[in-house]
Design a protein around this motif. Structure first.
Motif, short mmCIF file in Angstrom:
data_model
loop_
_atom_site.label_atom_id
_atom_site.label_comp_id
_atom_site.label_asym_id
_atom_site.label_seq_id
_atom_site.Cartn_x
_atom_site.Cartn_y
_atom_site.Cartn_z
N SER A 664 0.84 -1.20 0.00
CA SER A 664 0.00 0.00 0.00
C SER A 664 0.87 1.25 0.00
O SER A 664 1.74 1.43 0.87
CB SER A 664 -0.92 -0.01 1.22
N VAL A 665 0.66 2.11 -0.98
CA VAL A 665 1.39 3.36 -1.06
C VAL A 665 0.96 4.30 0.07
O VAL A 665 1.76 5.10 0.56
CB VAL A 665 1.19 4.02 -2.44
N VAL A 666 -0.30 4.19 0.47
CA VAL A 666 -0.80 5.03 1.57
C VAL A 666 -0.04 4.71 2.85
O VAL A 666 0.42 5.63 3.56
CB VAL A 666 -2.31 4.81 1.77
N ARG A 667 0.12 3.43 3.16
CA ARG A 667 0.85 3.05 4.37
C ARG A 667 2.32 3.39 4.25
O ARG A 667 2.97 3.72 5.25
CB ARG A 667 0.66 1.56 4.65
N ALA A 668 2.87 3.33 3.05
CA ALA A 668 4.29 3.66 2.87
C ALA A 668 4.56 5.15 3.10
O ALA A 668 5.65 5.53 3.54
CB ALA A 668 4.75 3.25 1.48
N ARG A 669 3.54 5.99 2.86
CA ARG A 669 3.72 7.44 3.02
C ARG A 669 2.89 7.98 4.18
O ARG A 669 2.51 9.14 4.20
CB ARG A 669 3.34 8.15 1.71
N GLN A 670 2.63 7.13 5.17
CA GLN A 670 1.71 7.49 6.24
C GLN A 670 2.22 8.63 7.12
O GLN A 670 1.43 9.47 7.57
CB GLN A 670 1.41 6.26 7.10
N LEU A 671 3.52 8.71 7.36
CA LEU A 671 4.03 9.80 8.20
C LEU A 671 3.92 11.14 7.49
O LEU A 671 3.60 12.17 8.12
CB LEU A 671 5.48 9.51 8.59
N HIS A 672 4.20 11.14 6.20
CA HIS A 672 4.04 12.39 5.44
C HIS A 672 2.57 12.80 5.39
O HIS A 672 2.24 13.99 5.52
CB HIS A 672 4.59 12.21 4.03
N LEU A 673 1.70 11.82 5.24
CA LEU A 673 0.27 12.10 5.26
C LEU A 673 -0.16 12.64 6.63
O LEU A 673 -0.98 13.56 6.72
CB LEU A 673 -0.53 10.84 4.93
N ALA A 674 0.40 12.09 7.69
CA ALA A 674 0.05 12.55 9.04
C ALA A 674 0.43 14.01 9.23
O ALA A 674 -0.32 14.78 9.85
CB ALA A 674 0.74 11.67 10.08
N GLU A 675 1.55 14.42 8.67
CA GLU A 675 1.96 15.83 8.77
C GLU A 675 0.99 16.74 8.02
O GLU A 675 0.67 17.84 8.48
CB GLU A 675 3.37 15.98 8.23
N LEU A 676 0.54 16.27 6.87
CA LEU A 676 -0.42 17.08 6.10
C LEU A 676 -1.77 17.16 6.81
O LEU A 676 -2.45 18.19 6.74
CB LEU A 676 -0.60 16.47 4.70
#
Length: 862
Positions: A664-676
């Motif tokens: 999952s690309v979402v889980r791979a970029r979850q920290l960046h998503l959390a910052e947004l």
């Protein structure tokens, strides 16, 4: 007594049964996957009524005009006259030339020539017949001998019985009358009949090659409507020859018809003639109404009137007065007389011209003229009157913009009639493309009229099978941007209803058709936005529609390509606003930034609705292009700039984050998503905060994200959201807090921020109306109290007493369930109460009771 050791485990570990109940499915969908709603694209209102609007893709040179001038001379009187196929024998005597041709046009025929070869006679006769046919269309003046003119002037007052008033006699050759016009009274005298018989016998004996007899009969009136001796003689000769051609001309007028015409019709026509000079519009309109009634009473409408040419000629003259009110009354009369050809075209143009002004709409209200317009649309041979039909439907398009007139038109079968016409055009285009261009013009007006009426006639569209026919039009005219845009507007309106979505989804090949048109017209924003809106509606509640769209070859790639195109357009537009001097290096759609944002809103909504299907959702969650574009939207767009766009992007990420697949690309970029997402939490927009909390609810299943939540104090926002007194907000906040309580070292922060008390308050205030939320609160308290030695130490003494009281109350069915609600809603609440709340609440209450006692302390002896 020996007690079994209590097996404690946090509620975040799911052990779902193989077959889920309906309540579990609802609960699961509420926790994570959601469909998105959005407003229908606004249909712009055209400032001016034109055949083709200012946004039309047609150039002025390639379309019929919307503006033109129309006068009485534009109408063709011979339209109503039957074609004359009988040729008369020539006159025996040689006509004389006029002695004084000054100030007078020489209209005498050439002297007869000696007989020639029969073959040459036939050839010359055919040529001259063509010459006289041209004269009948107005190209040549009539052939009238001077002595005949004198004889006509001297004999006219005695031709009719009873003789007309003096005013009517003076008006026979008045200025402004059509060339070759004749008096209204046409009953011949007995002397004239004898004279015609003598003339006929002489004519039959003559063997010289004949001059065409239709020359004097073709200049503007039928032979039976003329009182000139030459016309009467020609009529008598034709009626007596008995060659069989007369059946194709006119039938002989009966005495009853003649009497009715003279007694009822002529007085009204004379009133019209006298009032015309004064231009009394109101009086003329009233007289036209009376004339219509008289014709209807005498069964003289359509083509049944023997003096139809004279009647039409009198009506055409009144058009030059220029009154819209009068012109509509005249148009109603002219259409009732079943005109064809050029006259039908001109009367449709006249109505179209009047309907262009909104100020004239009241003239069409409660007016049977709309019946005449609809009868024109019902024609069998579409392309024989295609131009008249174009202006007729154009007038209906303008009138359908008025709600009052639209209601009348719908009651008269507007939708059904237009759909029948559409089917005729589709069938004709399947056979050959001869009339493809005019078909396109017609369909632009037709689909625009349907677009105006769709809001008030949804069931009519469904019952008439409109959706498949509209898809056929899109398939045949996929390159016509005007037609495609009109139909896209129809679909966007209809797809707002579930029954219409189901009907459209059943149209074979509709998804493939939509994808092909999106690729063809990807730069036409008003079309693209409506197709995405329609697709978003189709996939909102229909899991089969999601699957069918996904199975279309290249569907996801095409959507993501358009996502990239419009994202770059929006980015370029934003840069242009910040730096006005920045020049675009590549060709792009010249649209306002808000219009581009609207496309992105509808497109992202489609992705969110598609991702509810497990296969589609997993595919999108592992697609780096899809996730990357969603992340870019959150990066460069603030919620203050475009609220709906940012919220839709966050909601789509929430749906994709539901699928815990390895790649999952979402889980791979979850920290960046959390910052947004923290930016959304800090905004003043409650919708944005809610979407951020939902995404954190899914991402917080990861320990990395839970650590981020504690480091960035995100948990404080979640505890504060419990005071929102909003079920959805509290539900999302509890979803994050229940995951935080999985880590033992993070449980204490819940007590420090006053989270326990707020959870209990939330249970008390919102539990009876939302048992799913009540269950989630109990699960959070269960995780928090794991391995507790004393309930009072875990929750607090007052909090523990309050919690036990609430649980004991809510576990009683009579006290917990509200029986005042509707039966369906009450049943749903009962299922949720039994399957979700009771198991968790009972376990929590048992745990608390084992670790606390409410015995009163003994008082000291006195």
């Amino acid at each position: 007594m020996e007690k079994k050791a209590e097996i404690s485990k946090p509620f975040y570990v799911s052990s779902a049964p193989k077959q889920k109940t309906s309540a579990e499915i609802i609960s699961e969908a509420r926790k994570s996957l959601r469909t998105l709603k959005t407003q229908r694209p606004l249909t712009p209102r055209e400032d001016q009524r034109k055949l083709f609007g200012p946004s039309s893709s047609r150039t002025p040179e390639n379309r019929p005009p919307s503006a033109f001038s129309l006068h009485a001379l534009n109408f063709d009187v011979p339209d109503s006259r039957p074609v004359t196929v009988k040729r008369l024998t020539p006159l025996e005597h040689i006509p004389k030339l006029p002695e004084s041709p000054d100030n007078e046009v020489d209209t005498s025929p050439p002297l007869p020539k000696p007989p020639v070869d029969p073959v040459e006679v036939k050839r010359m006769s055919s040529a001259r017949a063509r010459l006289f046919k041209a004269a009948s269309q107005g190209g040549l003046p009539p052939v009238i001998r001077p002595e005949e003119s004198m004889k006509r002037l001297n004999s006219e007052p005695s031709l009719a019985k009873p003789s007309p008033p003096q005013a009517a006699q003076k008006n026979v050759f008045s200025k402004g009358q059509f060339r070759g016009s004749s008096p209204l009274l046409t009953e011949p005298t007995k002397a004239d009949e004898n004279e015609k018989e003598v003339f006929s016998k002489k004519a039959c004996e003559n063997s010289v090659s004949s001059r065409p007899g239709s020359g004097s009969d073709s200049i503007g009136s039928s032979s039976k409507a003329s009182s000139r001796p030459s016309s009467s003689e020609s009529t008598g000769a034709r009626n007596r020859t008995g060659t069989g051609n007369e059946s194709r001309t006119q039938e002989v007028e009966t005495e009853e018809e003649t009497y009715y015409w003279n007694a009822k019709i002529i007085p009204i026509l004379q009133q019209l003639e006298s009032a015309q000079n004064g231009n009394d519009v109101e009086y003329l309109c009233g007289t036209c109404v009376r004339l219509y009634g008289a014709l209807e009473q005498g069964n003289m409408l359509e083509r049944k009137c023997k003096k139809r040419a004279s009647l039409l000629k009198a009506l055409y003259k009144l058009i030059d007065i220029g009154s819209d009110q009068l012109s509509l009354q005249l148009a109603k009369l002219i259409l009732a007389l079943s005109v064809t050809g050029k006259n039908l075209l001109n009367v449709c143009k006249l109505i179209f011209k009047i309907s262009r002004s909104e100020n004239n709409d009241f003239l069409f209200e409660n007016n049977s003229l709309t019946d005449s317009l609809l009868s024109v649309v019902c024609t069998e041979d579409v392309f024989s009157i295609s131009e008249a039909l174009l202006y007729c439907i154009g007038a209906l398009k303008f009138l359908s913009g008025n709600s009052t007139i639209l209601k009348e038109l719908l009651n008269k079968g507007l939708v059904e009639i237009l759909l029948q016409l559409m089917k005729k055009i589709n069938d004709a285009n399947k056979l050959n493309k001869t009339h493809f261009s005019i078909s396109g013009h017609l369909l632009v007006q037709l689909t625009a009229t349907l677009r105006n009426s769709v809001d008030q006639s949804r069931q009519r569209f469904l019952c008439s099978g409109a959706l498949p026919e509209l898809c056929v039009v899109l398939e045949q005219h996929g390159s016509d941007k005007d037609i495609c845009t009109n139909i896209a507007r129809i679909f966007s309106k209809l797809s707002s209803y579930n029954d219409c979505c189901a009907a459209l989804a059943n149209c074979s090949g509709c998804y493939q058709l939509f994808l092909a048109l999106l690729k063809k017209h990807q730069k036409k924003q008003d079309f693209v936005v409506r197709i995405f809106f329609t697709l978003g509606n189709l996939t909102a509640k229909n899991n089969n529609a999601r699957e069918q769209f996904f199975k279309e070859e290249g569907s996801i790639d095409d959507v993501l390509e358009l996502f990239r195109v419009y994202y770059e357009l929006d980015l370029t537009s934003k840069a242009s606003k910040t730096h006005p001097k920045v020049e675009e290096e590549r060709e792009c759609v010249q649209t306002h930034p808000s219009e581009v944002e609207d496309v992105l809103i509808k497109l992202i909504r489609l992705l969110a609705n598609l991702s509810i299907h497990p296969t589609v959702g997993t595919t999108l969650a592992t697609n780096p292009i899809c996730v990357g574009l969603l992340v870019k939207v959150l990066e460069y767009k603030s919620i203050d700039e475009c609220e709906e766009l940012v919220i839709n992007a966050a909601a789509t990420i929430n749906n994709l984050s539901f699928y815990p697949v390895r790649n999952s690309v979402v889980r791979a970029r979850q920290l960046h998503l959390a910052e947004l997402l923290v930016k959304l939490l800090l905004s003043n927009n409650m919708e944005g905060i809610l979407e951020a909390a939902r995404v954190f609810g899914n991402l917080s299943q990861s320990k990395e994200v839970r650590d981020f939540i504690v480091q960035k104090n995100v948990y404080k926002f979640m505890v504060a959201l419990l005071d929102a007194k909003n079920q959805d907000v509290c539900f999302s906040a509890c979803g994050v807090l229940i995951n935080l309580t999985v880590d033992k070292n993070k449980r204490v922060i819940l007590r420090e921020e006053g989270g326990i008390k707020k959870l209990i308050d939330c249970l008390r205030d919102l539990g009876p109306t939302d048992w799913q939320l009540a269950s989630l609160v109990c699960k959070t308290l269960w995780n928090y109290s794991e391995k507790m030695t004393c309930a009072a130490l875990s929750f607090g003494k007052e909090e523990t007493k309050s919690l036990l009281h609430i649980l004991s109350t809510y576990l009683e069915e009579d006290l917990a369930l509200d029986y005042s609600s509707s039966e369906d809603l009450r049943e749903f609440h009962k299922v949720c109460w039994e399957t979700e709340f009771i198991p968790v609440a009972q376990q929590l209450m048992n745990r608390i009771q084992r670790h606390v006692t409410f015995l009163e302390p003994l008082t000291a002896p006195s």
